[in-house]
Design a protein around this motif. Structure first.
Motif, PDB file in Angstrom:
ATOM      1  N   PHE A  80      -6.833  50.967 -69.288  1.00 59.17           N
ATOM      2  CA  PHE A  80      -7.891  49.986 -69.509  1.00 59.17           C
ATOM      3  C   PHE A  80      -7.654  48.727 -68.668  1.00 59.17           C
ATOM      4  N   GLU A 119     -10.136  47.164 -65.837  1.00 56.64           N
ATOM      5  CA  GLU A 119     -10.565  45.763 -65.900  1.00 56.64           C
ATOM      6  C   GLU A 119     -10.395  45.042 -64.565  1.00 56.64           C
ATOM      7  N   SER A 168     -10.195  45.679 -74.696  1.00 59.41           N
ATOM      8  CA  SER A 168     -10.525  45.628 -73.269  1.00 59.41           C
ATOM      9  C   SER A 168     -11.911  45.032 -73.068  1.00 59.41           C
TER      10      SER A 168
END
Length: 126
Positions: free
Chosen positions: A53, A57, A89
């Motif tokens: 995650f 990002e 996230s």
């Protein structure tokens, strides 16, 4: 020498950069499936959920697939902690891909947190 989480994440990061530069999603998706299969064989596969995650990002919005190598891997941990990490996230830095994964959670009518996920999804779409 045994590969560490960071080594796998670095490999995936390089594939994402290449796919973005060449504007060819398959430069990421095809080899990433092999890497994710290798990760699944490790005894600590869940340790990769948050780093993946974090990688998404900080990555450009390439086509990660639907659900693609990441989603196929991450969703194996559905109802085992994956959802909480996805929500964190999304709170940090929502991306097209993580919003797509959230939509998939909203589609599960048997999920006790479905309403919470759908509320979050609605707020992200605004």
């Amino acid at each position: 020498m045994k590969k560490k989480v960071e080594d796998y994440i670095y490999e995936l990061e390089q594939l994402i950069e290449l796919a973005d530069q060449e504007k060819d999603k398959y430069l990421f998706q095809d080899p990433a499936y092999e890497i994710m299969d290798e990760i699944e064989e490790l005894g600590n596969a869940f340790d990769f959920v948050e780093p993946i995650f974090l990688l998404v990002e900080r990555s450009p919005d390439i086509d990660f697939g639907g659900p693609g190598p990441f989603g196929s891997f991450l969703e194996k941990f559905y109802r085992n902690g994956y959802e909480d990490i996805l929500v964190k996230s999304l709170q940090r830095k929502p991306k097209k891909y993580t919003i797509f994964l959230l939509e998939r959670l909203c589609n599960d009518e048997s999920n006790p947190k479905r309403e919470e996920y759908c509320t979050l999804l609605d707020s992200l779409k605004k």
